[in-house]
Design a protein around this motif. Structure first.
Motif, mmCIF file in Angstrom:
data_model
loop_
_atom_site.group_PDB
_atom_site.id
_atom_site.type_symbol
_atom_site.label_atom_id
_atom_site.label_comp_id
_atom_site.label_asym_id
_atom_site.label_seq_id
_atom_site.Cartn_x
_atom_site.Cartn_y
_atom_site.Cartn_z
ATOM 1 N N LYS A 1 46.685 68.785 47.604
ATOM 2 C CA LYS A 1 46.786 67.477 47.944
ATOM 3 C C LYS A 1 45.519 66.390 47.498
ATOM 4 C CE LYS A 1 49.610 65.945 51.004
ATOM 5 N NZ LYS A 1 50.183 65.464 52.219
ATOM 6 N N HIS A 2 44.476 67.087 48.133
ATOM 7 C CA HIS A 2 42.976 66.526 47.890
ATOM 8 C C HIS A 2 42.755 66.668 46.353
ATOM 9 C CE1 HIS A 2 39.172 65.237 48.713
ATOM 10 N NE2 HIS A 2 38.446 65.930 48.185
ATOM 11 N N ALA A 3 42.900 67.698 45.778
ATOM 12 C CA ALA A 3 42.616 68.065 44.169
ATOM 13 C C ALA A 3 43.144 67.229 43.342
ATOM 14 C CB ALA A 3 42.839 69.557 43.914
ATOM 15 N N ALA A 4 44.947 66.981 43.600
ATOM 16 C CA ALA A 4 45.840 66.118 42.905
ATOM 17 C C ALA A 4 45.294 64.631 42.775
ATOM 18 C CB ALA A 4 47.368 66.321 43.389
ATOM 19 N N GLY A 5 44.801 64.299 44.119
ATOM 20 C CA GLY A 5 44.552 62.881 44.185
ATOM 21 C C GLY A 5 43.336 62.591 43.389
ATOM 22 N N ARG A 6 42.437 63.346 43.244
ATOM 23 C CA ARG A 6 41.242 63.414 42.533
ATOM 24 C C ARG A 6 41.621 63.272 41.097
ATOM 25 N NH1 ARG A 6 36.187 66.793 43.652
ATOM 26 N NH2 ARG A 6 35.221 65.204 42.321
ATOM 27 N N LEU A 7 42.561 64.077 40.805
ATOM 28 C CA LEU A 7 42.923 64.143 39.358
ATOM 29 C C LEU A 7 43.636 62.825 38.797
ATOM 30 C CD1 LEU A 7 44.205 67.835 38.887
ATOM 31 C CD2 LEU A 7 42.127 67.040 37.892
#
Length: 410
Positions: free
Chosen positions: A388-394
């Motif tokens: 969820k954190h990685a997708a938010g940054r992407l």
């Protein structure tokens, strides 16, 4: 041509990832296995695509994600709202097949262009000429693209580096898994540091702290302490070094057990090593393939997670184990330095160093207070690496490239 600012309701993002044959775990080359690999999320690709799709839907109504990959079976699937397009390539993409690769790359990219993406997320950098051909098509079509590197090493051959310069320099952004990977590519290809960013891959949120006694009953794992290995039995993962290291300290901890999840080309050698060394017999349990749904309970039972890797992109297995509270004993690869904050949250040894691995296993197994003090912090530390954190940054990066802002909110 695309406008400088794209209306949010019209944004369609394509997560473009290509694998060769068995890169997505399968047991044969049938379409049903591709479907199972996606549904069971045996590979990070399905996890990333789902997470990005969910984040886009949260921020932008009407967004869409598709995945285009090389596979040994041409097929099309729709899973969790993500469209998957698998295409069988004509052969090995090498200099010997230069024209064939050029022709096929162009045809493949035309199919992707027909999907009308607003942005391409390219993750197939090991195929330099295909990347080069695709980037020229995307530049001509006015489609912005970002690339993401998963391999830790820049190609050594000068002609490959020369081919890679064009697609890297014309990309809107470059995404790397660690600071060391970013530095190597920036210096090796002469890239603009301002266009590069570090965004690690993530792990599924189903990996979290659970009740250990419940997990013990569910898994049947016993031992004091319990060590866990999750990875292929291959030269790159190096189970031999780990087994030799464990063998040096196992008799000091007679109730300890090492459970090894995974299979691979070194399986026969691993079995021979275990069967011919009394200190490993009855203490090392080879489990082979284990369904991913069972791993969170096993990781919660484990006191220590160990790998001997000589090369990794970012190692999802170690993140999953640490998120469940397993103390990490890993090698000094950049990804493990990143995950453990340079050894603050674990112990790191040089790849192939049996003595170093044994010393760290001895400390992790024997110093319970030290081990538990680190274990208690790991779940909170690892939240920064969830999908969820990685997708938010992407998605934030996509928005910056496209010049848009979120239109919907939670």
């Amino acid at each position: 041509m695309h406008n400088d600012v794209v209306e949010s309701q019209q944004v369609r993002l394509i997560v473009r990832v290509a694998f060769v044959l068995g890169s997505i775990p399968t047991r044969n080359d049938q379409e049903t296995d591709l479907h199972r690999a996606i549904v069971e999320k045996k590979d990070w690709l399905g996890q990333q695509a789902d997470s990005v799709s969910e984040e886009l839907a949260r921020r932008h109504a009407g967004s869409a994600v598709s995945v285009h990959l090389m596979y040994s079976w041409t097929s099309q699937l729709s899973v969790n709202g993500v469209e998957w397009f698998a295409t069988k390539p004509p052969g090995i993409m090498s200099r010997r097949y230069f024209y064939q690769g050029k022709q096929w790359s162009g045809e493949w990219m035309r199919r992707i262009v027909d999907w009308q993406p607003d942005l391409v997320h390219w993750q197939m950098n090991s195929y330099a000429y295909t990347f080069y051909m695709a980037s020229r098509i995307m530049v001509r079509q006015g489609i912005p693209y970002v690339y993401q590197h998963h391999g830790p090493h820049l190609a050594r051959k000068p002609w490959v580096r020369q081919i890679l310069k064009y697609p890297h320099r014309h990309a809107a952004r470059g995404i790397y898994l660690t600071r060391e990977h970013e530095r190597a590519y920036r210096e090796g290809l002469g890239l603009d540091a301002d266009k590069n960013t570090v965004i690690p891959v993530g792990y599924e949120e189903k990996f979290h702290l659970m009740d250990r006694e419940t997990c013990r009953s569910a898994t049947g794992l016993v031992g004091n302490p319990i060590l866990l290995w999750c990875g292929g039995l291959s030269e790159r993962k190096d189970p031999i070094t780990v087994l030799q290291a464990y063998g040096r300290v196992a008799e000091k901890y007679p109730d300890s057990r090492l459970y090894m999840v995974g299979y691979g080309p070194l399986e026969t050698r691993v079995r021979q090593l275990v069967s011919t060394h009394p200190e490993l017999q009855n203490r090392v349990i080879l489990l082979g393939y284990v369904n991913n749904d069972r791993i969170p309970e096993m990781a919660n039972v484990a006191d220590i997670f160990v790998l001997g890797s000589h090369g990794e992109g970012f190692s999802i297995a170690s993140m999953e184990a640490m998120a469940c509270g397993a103390f990490p004993v890993l090698t000094t690869l950049p990804c493990f330095q990143e995950q453990t904050s340079d050894g603050r949250y674990g112990l790191l040894f040089e790849p192939g160093d049996v003595a170093g691995c044994a010393a760290h296993l001895d400390r992790a197994m024997g110093d319970v207070a030290f081990r538990e003090s680190i274990r208690s912090q790991l779940p909170d530390v690892m939240t920064r690496y969830g999908w969820k954190h990685a997708a938010g940054r992407l998605v934030t990066l996509y928005e910056e490239v496209l010049g848009i802002a979120p239109t919907t909110h939670e």
